[in-house]
Design a protein around this motif. Structure first.
Motif, PDB file in Angstrom:
ATOM      1  N   TYR A 152       0.969  -1.099  -0.047  1.00  0.00           N
ATOM      2  CA  TYR A 152       0.032  -0.028  -0.074  1.00  0.00           C
ATOM      3  C   TYR A 152       0.894   1.204  -0.018  1.00  0.00           C
ATOM      4  CZ  TYR A 152      -3.909  -3.065   1.073  1.00  0.00           C
ATOM      5  OH  TYR A 152      -4.686  -3.860   0.999  1.00  0.00           O
ATOM      6  N   TYR A 153       0.450   2.156  -0.739  1.00  0.00           N
ATOM      7  CA  TYR A 153       1.000   3.520  -0.702  1.00  0.00           C
ATOM      8  C   TYR A 153       0.010   4.657  -0.507  1.00  0.00           C
ATOM      9  CZ  TYR A 153       4.717   0.824  -2.755  1.00  0.00           C
ATOM     10  OH  TYR A 153       5.697  -0.334  -2.671  1.00  0.00           O
ATOM     11  N   VAL A 154       0.309   6.030  -0.416  1.00  0.00           N
ATOM     12  CA  VAL A 154      -0.541   7.083  -0.181  1.00  0.00           C
ATOM     13  C   VAL A 154       0.025   8.022  -1.089  1.00  0.00           C
ATOM     14  CG1 VAL A 154      -1.474   8.876   1.356  1.00  0.00           C
ATOM     15  CG2 VAL A 154      -0.890   6.662   2.403  1.00  0.00           C
ATOM     16  N   LEU A 155      -0.626   8.533  -2.191  1.00  0.00           N
ATOM     17  CA  LEU A 155      -0.600   9.534  -3.145  1.00  0.00           C
ATOM     18  C   LEU A 155      -1.094  10.958  -2.519  1.00  0.00           C
ATOM     19  CD1 LEU A 155       0.557  10.613  -5.673  1.00  0.00           C
ATOM     20  CD2 LEU A 155      -1.442   9.948  -6.722  1.00  0.00           C
ATOM     21  N   LYS A 156      -0.467  11.927  -2.226  1.00  0.00           N
ATOM     22  CA  LYS A 156      -1.028  13.159  -1.734  1.00  0.00           C
ATOM     23  C   LYS A 156      -0.953  14.096  -2.851  1.00  0.00           C
ATOM     24  CE  LYS A 156      -1.157  14.477   2.423  1.00  0.00           C
ATOM     25  NZ  LYS A 156      -0.840  14.914   3.793  1.00  0.00           N
ATOM     26  N   LEU A 157      -2.084  14.849  -3.104  1.00  0.00           N
ATOM     27  CA  LEU A 157      -2.039  15.844  -4.138  1.00  0.00           C
ATOM     28  C   LEU A 157      -2.331  17.037  -3.474  1.00  0.00           C
ATOM     29  CD1 LEU A 157      -4.230  14.445  -6.938  1.00  0.00           C
ATOM     30  CD2 LEU A 157      -1.631  14.329  -6.714  1.00  0.00           C
ATOM     31  N   TYR A 158      -1.361  18.261  -3.423  1.00  0.00           N
ATOM     32  CA  TYR A 158      -1.719  19.448  -2.505  1.00  0.00           C
ATOM     33  C   TYR A 158      -2.007  20.469  -3.566  1.00  0.00           C
ATOM     34  CZ  TYR A 158       1.645  16.640   0.308  1.00  0.00           C
ATOM     35  OH  TYR A 158       2.160  15.582   1.076  1.00  0.00           O
ATOM     36  N   PRO A 159      -2.808  21.346  -2.753  1.00  0.00           N
ATOM     37  CA  PRO A 159      -2.964  22.785  -3.471  1.00  0.00           C
ATOM     38  C   PRO A 159      -1.746  23.464  -3.864  1.00  0.00           C
ATOM     39  CG  PRO A 159      -3.884  22.792  -1.364  1.00  0.00           C
ATOM     40  CD  PRO A 159      -3.170  21.494  -1.527  1.00  0.00           C
ATOM     41  N   MET A 160      -1.788  24.267  -4.987  1.00  0.00           N
ATOM     42  CA  MET A 160      -0.588  24.967  -5.176  1.00  0.00           C
ATOM     43  C   MET A 160      -0.809  26.377  -4.702  1.00  0.00           C
ATOM     44  SD  MET A 160       0.939  22.712  -7.181  1.00  0.00           S
ATOM     45  CE  MET A 160       2.303  23.671  -7.781  1.00  0.00           C
ATOM     46  N   PRO A 161       0.409  27.055  -4.364  1.00  0.00           N
ATOM     47  CA  PRO A 161       0.291  28.403  -3.879  1.00  0.00           C
ATOM     48  C   PRO A 161      -0.205  29.159  -4.557  1.00  0.00           C
ATOM     49  CG  PRO A 161       2.499  27.221  -3.752  1.00  0.00           C
ATOM     50  CD  PRO A 161       1.621  26.536  -4.537  1.00  0.00           C
ATOM     51  N   SER A 162      -1.045  30.138  -4.042  1.00  0.00           N
ATOM     52  CA  SER A 162      -1.896  31.168  -4.602  1.00  0.00           C
ATOM     53  C   SER A 162      -1.750  32.523  -3.833  1.00  0.00           C
ATOM     54  CB  SER A 162      -3.216  30.897  -4.632  1.00  0.00           C
ATOM     55  OG  SER A 162      -3.936  30.573  -3.431  1.00  0.00           O
ATOM     56  N   ALA A 163      -2.395  33.481  -4.534  1.00  0.00           N
ATOM     57  CA  ALA A 163      -2.221  34.835  -3.865  1.00  0.00           C
ATOM     58  C   ALA A 163      -2.898  34.947  -2.497  1.00  0.00           C
ATOM     59  CB  ALA A 163      -2.786  35.796  -4.880  1.00  0.00           C
ATOM     60  N   CYS A 164      -4.142  34.064  -2.515  1.00  0.00           N
ATOM     61  CA  CYS A 164      -4.746  33.908  -1.048  1.00  0.00           C
ATOM     62  C   CYS A 164      -4.017  33.138  -0.074  1.00  0.00           C
ATOM     63  CB  CYS A 164      -6.306  33.241  -1.379  1.00  0.00           C
ATOM     64  SG  CYS A 164      -7.291  33.942  -2.439  1.00  0.00           S
ATOM     65  N   ASP A 165      -3.290  32.082  -0.563  1.00  0.00           N
ATOM     66  CA  ASP A 165      -2.493  31.165   0.314  1.00  0.00           C
ATOM     67  C   ASP A 165      -1.217  30.912  -0.301  1.00  0.00           C
ATOM     68  OD1 ASP A 165      -1.659  29.397   2.228  1.00  0.00           O
ATOM     69  OD2 ASP A 165      -3.293  27.880   2.117  1.00  0.00           O
ATOM     70  N   PRO A 166      -0.197  31.499   0.082  1.00  0.00           N
ATOM     71  CA  PRO A 166       1.062  31.549  -0.526  1.00  0.00           C
ATOM     72  C   PRO A 166       1.740  30.062  -0.130  1.00  0.00           C
ATOM     73  CG  PRO A 166       1.347  33.205   0.988  1.00  0.00           C
ATOM     74  CD  PRO A 166      -0.215  32.645   0.896  1.00  0.00           C
ATOM     75  N   ARG A 167       1.526  29.533   0.866  1.00  0.00           N
ATOM     76  CA  ARG A 167       2.336  28.407   1.307  1.00  0.00           C
ATOM     77  C   ARG A 167       2.465  27.324   0.401  1.00  0.00           C
ATOM     78  NH1 ARG A 167      -1.158  26.319   6.187  1.00  0.00           N
ATOM     79  NH2 ARG A 167      -2.837  26.792   4.343  1.00  0.00           N
ATOM     80  N   ASN A 168       3.570  26.827   0.234  1.00  0.00           N
ATOM     81  CA  ASN A 168       3.991  25.653  -0.635  1.00  0.00           C
ATOM     82  C   ASN A 168       3.636  24.417   0.417  1.00  0.00           C
ATOM     83  OD1 ASN A 168       4.921  23.353  -1.761  1.00  0.00           O
ATOM     84  ND2 ASN A 168       6.338  24.730  -3.207  1.00  0.00           N
ATOM     85  N   ARG A 169       2.597  23.734   0.639  1.00  0.00           N
ATOM     86  CA  ARG A 169       2.094  22.630   1.498  1.00  0.00           C
ATOM     87  C   ARG A 169       2.998  21.400   1.165  1.00  0.00           C
ATOM     88  NH1 ARG A 169      -4.270  23.111   2.448  1.00  0.00           N
ATOM     89  NH2 ARG A 169      -4.436  25.165   2.857  1.00  0.00           N
ATOM     90  N   CYS A 170       3.002  21.237   0.035  1.00  0.00           N
ATOM     91  CA  CYS A 170       4.095  20.022  -0.405  1.00  0.00           C
ATOM     92  C   CYS A 170       5.461  20.175   0.070  1.00  0.00           C
ATOM     93  CB  CYS A 170       4.209  19.803  -1.862  1.00  0.00           C
ATOM     94  SG  CYS A 170       4.917  18.181  -2.717  1.00  0.00           S
ATOM     95  N   ARG A 171       6.167  21.250  -0.132  1.00  0.00           N
ATOM     96  CA  ARG A 171       7.554  21.485   0.174  1.00  0.00           C
ATOM     97  C   ARG A 171       7.279  21.375   1.925  1.00  0.00           C
ATOM     98  NH1 ARG A 171      11.838  23.756  -1.798  1.00  0.00           N
ATOM     99  NH2 ARG A 171      10.824  24.717  -3.560  1.00  0.00           N
ATOM    100  N   ALA A 172       6.522  22.039   2.767  1.00  0.00           N
ATOM    101  CA  ALA A 172       6.513  21.822   3.875  1.00  0.00           C
ATOM    102  C   ALA A 172       6.478  20.295   4.543  1.00  0.00           C
ATOM    103  CB  ALA A 172       5.198  22.587   4.493  1.00  0.00           C
ATOM    104  N   GLU A 173       5.468  19.518   3.850  1.00  0.00           N
ATOM    105  CA  GLU A 173       5.286  18.132   4.249  1.00  0.00           C
ATOM    106  C   GLU A 173       6.709  17.243   4.039  1.00  0.00           C
ATOM    107  OE1 GLU A 173       2.387  14.552   4.518  1.00  0.00           O
ATOM    108  OE2 GLU A 173       1.527  16.534   3.957  1.00  0.00           O
ATOM    109  N   VAL A 174       7.203  17.680   2.695  1.00  0.00           N
ATOM    110  CA  VAL A 174       8.369  16.765   2.466  1.00  0.00           C
ATOM    111  C   VAL A 174       9.542  17.302   3.191  1.00  0.00           C
ATOM    112  CG1 VAL A 174      10.267  16.963   0.662  1.00  0.00           C
ATOM    113  CG2 VAL A 174       7.973  16.751  -0.080  1.00  0.00           C
ATOM    114  N   ASN A 175       9.837  18.514   3.772  1.00  0.00           N
ATOM    115  CA  ASN A 175      10.863  18.831   4.565  1.00  0.00           C
ATOM    116  C   ASN A 175      10.710  18.262   5.969  1.00  0.00           C
ATOM    117  OD1 ASN A 175      12.099  20.454   2.678  1.00  0.00           O
ATOM    118  ND2 ASN A 175      11.110  22.230   3.483  1.00  0.00           N
TER     119      ASN A 175
END
Length: 87
Positions: A25-48
């Motif tokens: 089993y594996y988990v594939l997570k798709l993250y919202p891309m940074p935007s003007a409303c929410d500039p956080r890079n959620r994927c980068r944060a989770e990888v780190n």
């Protein structure tokens, strides 16, 4: 190997539980891309975070197999357990 789609769990990202032909089993997570409303890079944060925890503290966290910061996805290991009810 070709996998079978099993289920989708949504919290704040799109999360897919995948089963490969070999039964793993594996988990594939798709993250919202940074935007003007929410500039956080959620994927980068989770990888780190996952890399930091595995390096410093524990192997009792998901293993990060692959990720793509540009397109916002991670492929991580599945850890069996009970659903968290409260902290």
């Amino acid at each position: 190997q070709k996998g079978d789609f099993l289920t989708r769990v949504e919290i704040n990202s799109s999360v897919y539980l995948l089963r490969c032909a070999n039964g793993q089993y594996y988990v594939l997570k798709l993250y919202p891309m940074p935007s003007a409303c929410d500039p956080r890079n959620r994927c980068r944060a989770e990888v780190n975070f996952l890399q930091y925890v595995r390096k410093c503290y524990s192997t009792n966290c998901p293993k990060l197999y692959e990720f793509d910061l540009k397109n916002g996805w991670t492929l991580i290991s599945w850890i069996d357990g009970d659903k968290l009810v409260s902290l």
